[in-house]
Design a protein around this motif. Structure first.
Motif, mmCIF file in Angstrom:
data_model
loop_
_atom_site.group_PDB
_atom_site.id
_atom_site.type_symbol
_atom_site.label_atom_id
_atom_site.label_comp_id
_atom_site.label_asym_id
_atom_site.label_seq_id
_atom_site.Cartn_x
_atom_site.Cartn_y
_atom_site.Cartn_z
ATOM 1 N N LEU A 1 -26.680 41.425 -4.012
ATOM 2 C CA LEU A 1 -28.111 41.473 -4.280
ATOM 3 C C LEU A 1 -28.713 40.396 -3.427
ATOM 4 C CD1 LEU A 1 -28.667 42.528 -7.857
ATOM 5 C CD2 LEU A 1 -28.556 44.108 -6.006
ATOM 6 N N ARG A 2 -28.037 39.184 -3.197
ATOM 7 C CA ARG A 2 -28.665 38.103 -2.320
ATOM 8 C C ARG A 2 -29.745 37.414 -3.046
ATOM 9 N NH1 ARG A 2 -25.588 36.920 2.024
ATOM 10 N NH2 ARG A 2 -24.341 38.843 2.704
ATOM 11 N N GLU A 3 -29.742 37.237 -4.355
ATOM 12 C CA GLU A 3 -30.753 36.856 -5.330
ATOM 13 C C GLU A 3 -31.018 35.446 -5.539
ATOM 14 O OE1 GLU A 3 -33.579 38.433 -7.263
ATOM 15 O OE2 GLU A 3 -33.151 39.988 -6.194
ATOM 16 N N LEU A 4 -29.845 34.512 -4.816
ATOM 17 C CA LEU A 4 -29.782 33.152 -5.200
ATOM 18 C C LEU A 4 -30.917 32.551 -4.480
ATOM 19 C CD1 LEU A 4 -26.309 32.232 -5.046
ATOM 20 C CD2 LEU A 4 -27.501 32.887 -6.883
ATOM 21 N N LYS A 5 -31.513 32.882 -3.326
ATOM 22 C CA LYS A 5 -32.682 32.213 -2.718
ATOM 23 C C LYS A 5 -34.071 32.389 -3.758
ATOM 24 C CE LYS A 5 -34.838 31.627 1.738
ATOM 25 N NZ LYS A 5 -35.050 31.852 2.958
ATOM 26 N N SER B 1 -21.701 26.397 -5.126
ATOM 27 C CA SER B 1 -20.938 26.643 -6.310
ATOM 28 C C SER B 1 -21.113 28.181 -6.928
ATOM 29 C CB SER B 1 -21.508 25.834 -7.574
ATOM 30 O OG SER B 1 -21.491 24.559 -7.220
ATOM 31 N N LEU B 2 -21.949 28.923 -6.664
ATOM 32 C CA LEU B 2 -22.052 30.434 -6.955
ATOM 33 C C LEU B 2 -21.536 31.194 -6.124
ATOM 34 C CD1 LEU B 2 -25.484 30.500 -8.923
ATOM 35 C CD2 LEU B 2 -23.116 30.331 -9.863
ATOM 36 N N SER C 1 -35.920 29.464 -5.826
ATOM 37 C CA SER C 1 -37.294 29.112 -5.601
ATOM 38 C C SER C 1 -37.933 29.143 -7.052
ATOM 39 C CB SER C 1 -37.953 30.180 -4.574
ATOM 40 O OG SER C 1 -37.386 30.081 -3.443
ATOM 41 N N HIS C 2 -37.611 30.115 -7.869
ATOM 42 C CA HIS C 2 -38.205 29.885 -9.004
ATOM 43 C C HIS C 2 -38.181 28.740 -10.092
ATOM 44 C CE1 HIS C 2 -40.106 32.469 -12.773
ATOM 45 N NE2 HIS C 2 -39.135 31.873 -13.159
#
Length: 512
Positions: free
Chosen positions: A406-410, A431-432, A414-415
């Motif tokens: 999903l490439r949600e880390l960015k 790390s993740l 930010s949140h």
């Protein structure tokens, strides 16, 4: 707009999250795990694991719950409709854990009463298995054990009563009582433990470093495993709890406080446990390594033996020790149960009271199986398989899905950075995306090869030598059922009002 319960204060959330993380495993798993993996040297991989897996995943789950404002299933659905099943898988794992975790708390309640007159006698192992539990062979159920069933009912009355009261007036208020009480009680235990004759012998064994051990991959896997299982990550708890945070909450700081708070209690537990083990070793005139134990055996066999030998205040020390298990267990069980209470309330738009009644009531009924003469065998098998092939595998899937697919880390970064004093950078993403998936992947490879493929090498290749049929239906089948139920729940329709539908559509448009 849909209103969601909130914590009354930041301290309330932190106490609840710490209460979830600090559980029975801190007291009876960590000390033995550290001792077996290099003693003082174990703290090097342990700290590295905390900073590269424990706290990063805590931050990720805190951010998920805070950003998408829902239980684990609703959070994953709002992130991507195709991932809702991951949230339900976590909820199903939590449900299974709650059914037997409650029984261990019931044992601790019974033993806190037994300690008042040391009624376990001199043969503490025989008392546990033969007199208290009246254990039968694996696969047999037998009759109910009153000494387990009655305190088990009390456990569920307390837990469901707290959950009925809600987030602020129930969970937060309970943890404001349980966690300070736990710390005070355990500090008394530690002070008494380190003043016992032989305590220094035990502490030397616990802290003496074997630096050669940290060259072993198994020691590093053990460190990551301890952090992973200790922090209540990857089975819906922290996502659910963080969904009740106010909009402007310092997510990263909260994660560091919870992570280091949990580890501090583990260290305190290690000092207390090895202080009394040193005393026991001196009394028996044997090395410390001959009296080291972990798990149920440490709490309900070894500790009663030690309490019998105390020079004074045996009954008081025994009561305090088992009271600490009760307090640690209750705070964790409340958080575990809240995951499926919140999931049911979100999915089917039912009141909290109905969700507690249906979800918690069903878990309580199933838990009665473990209050039978054969309950310990079922508990042992279910606990091993749901933790190894539920929690650990779920964590691997969760991290890979969010970080790689999903490439949600960015977006999550930010949140979190928007409201946090400690800003996330490359340490968190590396790390993740790299470290945690590699270590968890290696852990799962080891577990599957040990438990699945080696099973065919010898007739007793099963975990603890249990019969094949018993392992299949109380081990593998339970772990598989959690995944199947998670997938099945994701296919059921969401019950919602027109207003909440409009809010959900608006939210999904914003996310896109």
């Amino acid at each position: 707009m849909e209103t969601r319960s909130q914590w009354g204060t930041r301290a309330g959330f932190i106490l609840a999250a710490v209460g979830s993380a600090v559980g029975l495993g801190n007291i009876w798993r960590f000390p033995a795990e550290a001792y077996a993996n290099g003693g003082g040297a174990f703290f090097i991989p342990y700290l590295f694991a905390l900073l590269t897996a424990g706290i990063p995943i805590l931050i990720m789950e805190f951010t998920l719950g805070h950003k998408y404002r829902g239980s684990a299933p609703l959070t994953f659905k709002r992130m991507n409709k195709k991932t809702e099943w991951v949230g339900w898988w976590g909820v199903a794992v939590a449900f299974v854990i709650s059914t037997y975790y409650s029984v261990i708390i019931a044992w601790a309640i019974s033993y806190s009463i037994f300690s008042l007159n040391l009624s376990w006698g001199s043969d503490t192992e025989g008392f546990l298995f033969n007199e208290h539990l009246n254990l039968v062979d694996a696969g047999q159920i037998g009759s109910f054990v009153p000494g387990v069933l009655i305190p088990l009912i009390i456990v569920w009355i307390v837990v469901l009563g707290v959950l009925f009261a809600g987030v602020k007036k129930g969970i937060e208020m309970a943890n404001r009582i349980f966690i300070p009480a736990l710390v005070i009680v355990f500090l008394i235990i530690v002070i008494r433990a380190v003043t016992l004759p032989g305590a220094m012998q035990g502490l030397n064994a616990f802290f003496s470093p074997d630096f050669s051990s940290i060259l072993s991959p198994d020691v590093w896997v053990a460190a990551y495993g301890q952090i992973f299982f200790s922090l209540s990550i990857a089975f819906a708890i922290m996502i659910t709890y963080s969904s009740y945070l106010p909009k402007k909450s310092d997510i990263t700081n909260n994660a560091f406080i919870v992570g280091f708070g949990n580890s501090s209690f583990e260290l305190l537990a290690g000092i207390g446990v090895f202080g009394v083990l040193g005393f026991m070793a001196m009394q028996a005139n044997v090395p410390v390594d001959e009296v080291v134990a972990g798990g149920v055996g440490l709490a309900f066999v070894v500790f009663p033996q030690i309490i019998n030998e105390f020079p004074a205040m045996n009954e008081l020390f025994g009561f305090l020790f088992f009271a600490s298990l009760v307090l640690a267990g209750l705070s964790s069980l409340i958080s575990i149960t809240e995951t499926y209470v919140a999931g049911l309330a979100d999915k089917f738009k039912i009141s909290r009271g109905k969700a507690v009644l249906f979800g918690g009531g069903l878990a309580a009924l199933i838990s009665f199986l473990y209050a039978t003469q054969g309950g310990l065998n079922f508990l042992d098998a279910v606990d091993y398989f749901i933790n190894q092939f539920g929690v650990a595998l779920l964590g691997l899937v969760e991290v890979i899905m969010i970080a790689w697919f999903l490439r949600e880390l960015k977006g999550l970064q930010s949140h979190a950075n928007e409201f946090s004093d400690i800003r996330l950078g490359s340490w968190w993403t590396i790390s993740l995306t790299v470290i945690t998936p590699i270590v968890l992947g290696f852990m799962m490879y080891q577990l599957f090869t040990r438990n699945l493929f080696q099973q065919f090498d010898t007739p007793t290749g099963n975990y603890e030598g249990y019969p094949d049929a018993f392992i299949m239906y109380s081990g593998w089948a339970v772990a598989a059922a959690a995944l199947i139920v998670g997938i099945a729940m994701s296919f059921t329709k969401w019950k919602s009002t027109k207003q909440s539908n409009e809010e959900s559509e608006s939210r999904e448009e914003k996310i896109k």
